[in-house]
Write a protein that holds these residues in place. Structure first.
Motif, PDB file in Angstrom:
ATOM      1  N   ALA A   1       2.438   1.608  -3.474  1.00 29.71           N
ATOM      2  CA  ALA A   1       1.482   1.943  -4.544  1.00 29.71           C
ATOM      3  C   ALA A   1       1.191   3.432  -4.656  1.00 29.71           C
ATOM      4  O   ALA A   1       0.687   3.882  -5.695  1.00 29.71           O
ATOM      5  CB  ALA A   1       0.175   1.178  -4.335  1.00 29.71           C
ATOM      6  N   VAL A   2       1.483   4.215  -3.625  1.00 27.50           N
ATOM      7  CA  VAL A   2       1.202   5.652  -3.693  1.00 27.50           C
ATOM      8  C   VAL A   2       2.451   6.462  -4.043  1.00 27.50           C
ATOM      9  O   VAL A   2       2.415   7.694  -4.035  1.00 27.50           O
ATOM     10  CB  VAL A   2       0.600   6.170  -2.357  1.00 27.50           C
TER      11      VAL A   2
ATOM     12  N   LYS B   1       0.838  -1.204   0.000  1.00 24.58           N
ATOM     13  CA  LYS B   1       0.000   0.000   0.000  1.00 24.58           C
ATOM     14  C   LYS B   1       0.875   1.258   0.000  1.00 24.58           C
ATOM     15  O   LYS B   1       0.566   2.243  -0.673  1.00 24.58           O
ATOM     16  CB  LYS B   1      -0.928   0.005   1.220  1.00 24.58           C
TER      17      LYS B   1
ATOM     18  N   ARG C   1       7.808   3.662  -9.637  1.00 25.99           N
ATOM     19  CA  ARG C   1       7.168   2.346  -9.656  1.00 25.99           C
ATOM     20  C   ARG C   1       7.944   1.382 -10.546  1.00 25.99           C
ATOM     21  O   ARG C   1       8.655   1.782 -11.469  1.00 25.99           O
ATOM     22  CB  ARG C   1       5.724   2.492 -10.142  1.00 25.99           C
TER      23      ARG C   1
ATOM     24  N   ASP D   1       4.350  -4.205 -10.255  1.00 21.62           N
ATOM     25  CA  ASP D   1       2.955  -3.782 -10.406  1.00 21.62           C
ATOM     26  C   ASP D   1       2.116  -4.876 -11.063  1.00 21.62           C
ATOM     27  O   ASP D   1       0.981  -5.145 -10.655  1.00 21.62           O
ATOM     28  CB  ASP D   1       2.870  -2.509 -11.257  1.00 21.62           C
TER      29      ASP D   1
ATOM     30  N   GLY E   1       4.691   7.771 -10.127  1.00 20.81           N
ATOM     31  CA  GLY E   1       4.801   6.782 -11.200  1.00 20.81           C
ATOM     32  C   GLY E   1       6.228   6.502 -11.616  1.00 20.81           C
ATOM     33  O   GLY E   1       6.571   5.365 -11.981  1.00 20.81           O
TER      34      GLY E   1
ATOM     35  N   LYS F   1      -2.693   2.303 -11.713  1.00 22.36           N
ATOM     36  CA  LYS F   1      -2.319   3.703 -11.481  1.00 22.36           C
ATOM     37  C   LYS F   1      -2.887   4.193 -10.164  1.00 22.36           C
ATOM     38  O   LYS F   1      -2.242   4.929  -9.422  1.00 22.36           O
ATOM     39  CB  LYS F   1      -2.833   4.563 -12.644  1.00 22.36           C
ATOM     40  N   ASN F   2      -4.118   3.794  -9.870  1.00 17.91           N
ATOM     41  CA  ASN F   2      -4.748   4.111  -8.589  1.00 17.91           C
ATOM     42  C   ASN F   2      -4.936   2.818  -7.798  1.00 17.91           C
ATOM     43  O   ASN F   2      -5.419   1.815  -8.339  1.00 17.91           O
ATOM     44  CB  ASN F   2      -6.100   4.794  -8.803  1.00 17.91           C
ATOM     45  N   LEU F   3      -4.552   2.839  -6.535  1.00 19.85           N
ATOM     46  CA  LEU F   3      -4.587   1.625  -5.723  1.00 19.85           C
ATOM     47  C   LEU F   3      -6.023   1.188  -5.408  1.00 19.85           C
ATOM     48  O   LEU F   3      -6.837   1.987  -4.935  1.00 19.85           O
ATOM     49  CB  LEU F   3      -3.823   1.859  -4.411  1.00 19.85           C
ATOM     50  N   ASP F   4      -6.311  -0.085  -5.680  1.00 18.79           N
ATOM     51  CA  ASP F   4      -7.570  -0.713  -5.292  1.00 18.79           C
ATOM     52  C   ASP F   4      -7.234  -1.674  -4.150  1.00 18.79           C
ATOM     53  O   ASP F   4      -6.769  -2.791  -4.387  1.00 18.79           O
ATOM     54  CB  ASP F   4      -8.176  -1.456  -6.482  1.00 18.79           C
ATOM     55  N   GLU F   5      -7.441  -1.249  -2.910  1.00 17.58           N
ATOM     56  CA  GLU F   5      -7.018  -2.041  -1.755  1.00 17.58           C
ATOM     57  C   GLU F   5      -7.730  -3.392  -1.685  1.00 17.58           C
ATOM     58  O   GLU F   5      -7.123  -4.405  -1.335  1.00 17.58           O
ATOM     59  CB  GLU F   5      -7.252  -1.260  -0.456  1.00 17.58           C
TER      60      GLU F   5
END
Length: 718
Positions: free
Chosen positions: A457-458, A454, A464, A469, A461, A476-480
């Motif tokens: 992921a923030v 987590k 990364r 990934d 870019g 691109k946007n974290l989906d927990e």
């Protein structure tokens, strides 16, 4: 020439520098007169001879220090150094951590954690010329690989004799190189540990604090084959018979007495630049403290106290808490100190000294600027690097990576392999895979990895890693929720949690790995090319630093020699000797800390609840004033712990603290809160090491735990 320069600098400055310095044994004969004046009674030359008493009784556990205290391989170290082995042999039904353990015979002694070793240093040889010869024109990765090849060749030659472990250590940032030859005892057994309510009395609350009342000691024994050679664990093995061992003093020491410590201090940073200091204290330590404290929270939230999962992680929790507190102190004292300004001033003075001489300008003129440039380069991706680095505290990810790396390395000739993956490393490698069973729970591992990912992921870019990934499905946007489900599936499907399966992978080919459907194996395969690319970049930078840092240290040594300041190498886990005195200190205005604590302090602190829950038998003995043979009139009690001015750091844990006759008077186990910053500089007013007094250790053994069999085999001086 360099060795002569260092010896002159040492002799010129030693007497005026209080008790600062972690000295290499070869330096000590030059200090003979000063050591004698301080209180050393044995010949200073004997401390420089590693095959003679007392130095051949001082041993390394690979992270902690210990010492032989009987002719039958009995070795004493700290309770927290044996913690992993105590934990390894503990279960909820038979919790040796909580209740303690004593083997009354050889047959009752327990096998230590797989991979446990006792290292007896037998030789330290200056190999600087051999390492550097022919590499003068090499730079970057070529220089790094050239040094590594020379080191591996020297190690291979040294280890041609069976039973030895050798390593080349770099001193002064690569200015000097020494080959260290150690006898490697592979059969190590747990003999005795007091209950945690003695050995860890005060717990994390008292860690780095004074006054202390901690019985931080435990005993191992080394075993060898009937022929006296190092051998793997076997019931047919016999106790190792060391060439010498330390006598244990029941007389102890008094305020002001001379003491010395021999041990294997880990790392100090007393010659780092101002830029390195600023980054470490203002970024790295705060980030590391936060991550460690969060890991502890996650473990405690995931694994209930007393559960098998919690027992598996107790050793890790202790280590994380220790360094979180260490980092807290570092940050606090840095904020109150003038350290950064002092470093900047020191560099300005050094630059000024260089500029005043044309020869010095030619030799060192560009060194400071080049070093700062390389340091800045190494910090470019540190926000990402620290997160990925802390993944080492998880189990499945690093395990899969190591196994796949091994498969790739085994395709190469042994001398071409990466250190850690050569044939000489395979016993240790296998042991690391075996001991996972007692240190891994999928629920905890998954929770820690989820938290780290987590954070990753923030990141911007540009920081990364596409391969990473892709494996974890991080967009691109974290989906927990998606990430959590991905991890659930990975941990449910992996078979690396099974020891037999893990060990089977030791012999698999690269093709086998690529064909595997195990999710963590697939992760390792997917990351391999990226990992190798990053490693090559790291080695390129390291190679450049290995050229420039020695020039910087050469300048510092020459400058300090002119000023009459001490010149000793930063600690690097090699054998060192520190000298000092038993002495209290003033932690703050209006407070004076005396150098000894007493049994009665245990009564005063005790609450009956962890970590101040001494055994009821011990409390009763103290109430009845059962001091026995270890009563000290000036204290009107038995001393428990004492303070000294010894210059020490992590790795010194378990080191024997010796009097002027080289008798064991204590075991070093900690430092005071004000001395934590000592890794970066020694302050004679506040740097204090904490030792368990030998008289308290003997008192616990005799009156509390009835360890009469061990007392009988030790030589105790009354």
């Amino acid at each position: 020439m360099k060795k002569w320069l260092l010896t002159v600098a040492v002799a010129a400055s030693f007497g005026a520098q209080a008790d600062e310095g972690m000295w290499q044994p070869y330096q000590l004969p030059a200090l003979a007169d000063e050591l004698k004046a301080k209180g050393l009674e044995i010949d200073a030359k004997s401390i420089s001879k590693l095959t003679e008493f007392p130095m051949n009784a001082v041993i390394s556990l690979g992270g902690c220090t210990a010492s032989f205290v009987s002719p039958k391989g009995l070795a004493v170290t700290n309770h927290h150094c044996a913690y992993g082995s105590i934990q390894y042999n503990s279960t909820p039904e038979k919790n040796l951590l909580k209740d303690g353990f004593l083997a009354k015979s050889y047959g009752e002694e327990l096998q230590a954690t797989p991979g446990s070793r006792i290292y007896v240093t037998e030789a330290v040889i200056n190999v600087t010329d051999k390492v550097k010869k022919g590499l003068e024109s090499k730079v970057g990765n070529d220089f790094y690989q050239g040094i590594e090849h020379k080191e591996k060749s020297l190690v291979a030659e040294c280890e041609a004799e069976d039973g030895y472990r050798c390593q080349v250590y770099s001193f002064h940032g690569g200015l000097e190189y020494y080959l260290v030859k150690q006898l490697e005892i592979r059969d190590v057994r747990l003999v005795y540990n007091p209950a945690a309510s003695v050995g860890k009395y005060g717990g994390d609350i008292d860690n780095w604090m004074w006054p202390r009342h901690t019985g931080d000691f435990s005993f191992y024994r080394g075993y060898v084959s009937k022929q006296g050679k190092p051998a793997d664990f076997s019931k047919d093995n016999v106790p190792y018979e060391p060439k010498s061992f330390l006598k244990v003093s029941a007389k102890g020491v008094s305020d002001g007495d001379f003491v010395m410590v021999a041990g294997y201090p880990g790392r100090t940073n007393r010659y780092r630049t101002a830029n390195e200091v600023e980054n470490q204290f203002e970024w790295a330590y705060p980030e590391g403290k936060m991550l460690r404290e969060r890991f502890i929270e996650i473990i405690k939230e995931t694994a209930p106290e007393g559960s098998d999962e919690r027992i598996k992680y107790e050793s890790l929790i202790a280590g994380l808490a220790n360094y979180a507190k260490n980092f807290t102190s570092m940050i606090e004292f840095y904020g109150k100190s003038t350290m950064l300004d002092d470093r900047k001033g020191r560099e300005s003075e050094l630059a000024n000294w260089i500029s005043k001489d044309s020869k010095r300008q030619q030799q060192y003129g560009k060194t400071l600027a080049e070093l700062d440039k390389l340091i800045a380069e190494g910090q470019e991706h540190q926000a990402r690097d620290i997160i990925l680095g802390y993944i080492r505290y998880t189990t499945m990810v690093p395990t899969a990576r190591k196994l796949y790396r091994l498969a790739n390395e085994k395709q190469l000739d042994d001398m071409a392999r990466e250190p850690g993956y050569q044939e000489r490393d395979m016993i240790r490698f296998k042991s690391s895979m075996e001991r996972i069973d007692r240190r891994y729970a999928a629920s905890v591992d998954k929770a820690v990895l989820f938290d780290l990912l987590k954070r990753y992921a923030v990141l911007p870019g540009s920081e990364r890693i596409s391969a990473l990934d892709k494996v974890f499905g991080i967009g691109k946007n974290l989906d927990e929720k998606k990430l959590s489900k991905t991890l659930d599936k990975m941990y449910a499907k992996t078979t690396l949690g099974d020891m037999d399966t893990r060990l089977a992978w030791l012999d698999k080919s690269v093709a086998d790995f690529k064909a595997s459907n195990d999710p963590f194996i697939k992760f390792a395969v997917a990351m391999y090319d990226t990992d190798m690319k990053e490693e090559k970049k790291d080695k390129e930078l390291a190679g450049k630093l290995m050229k420039v840092r020695p020039q910087y240290m050469d300048a510092i040594i020459a400058y300090n020699t002119e000023l009459g300041k001490p010149v000793y190498a930063d600690a690097n886990s090699s054998l060192r000797v520190s000298v000092g005195h038993v002495k209290g200190y003033s932690p703050q205005d209006g407070l004076q800390a005396v150098p000894f604590t007493r049994l009665e302090g245990i009564l005063a602190k005790d609450t009956g609840a962890n970590p101040f829950d001494a055994p009821s038998k011990q409390l009763e003995l103290i109430k009845q004033k059962q001091y026995g043979d270890f009563y000290v009139k000036s204290l009107d009690s038995v001393p428990v712990n004492f303070l000294s001015t010894l210059d020490t750091t992590g790795g010194n844990s378990g080191s024997p603290t010796l009097n002027g006759r080289a008798e064991l008077v204590g075991l070093l186990f900690d430092g005071v809160y004000e001395s934590i910053i000592g890794d970066w500089g020694y302050d004679p007013e506040t740097n204090r090491s904490i030792q368990i007094d030998s008289r308290y250790m003997l008192w616990v053994m005799k009156y509390l735990d009835n360890a009469d069999n061990l007392l009988a085999e030790m030589e105790i001086v009354h």
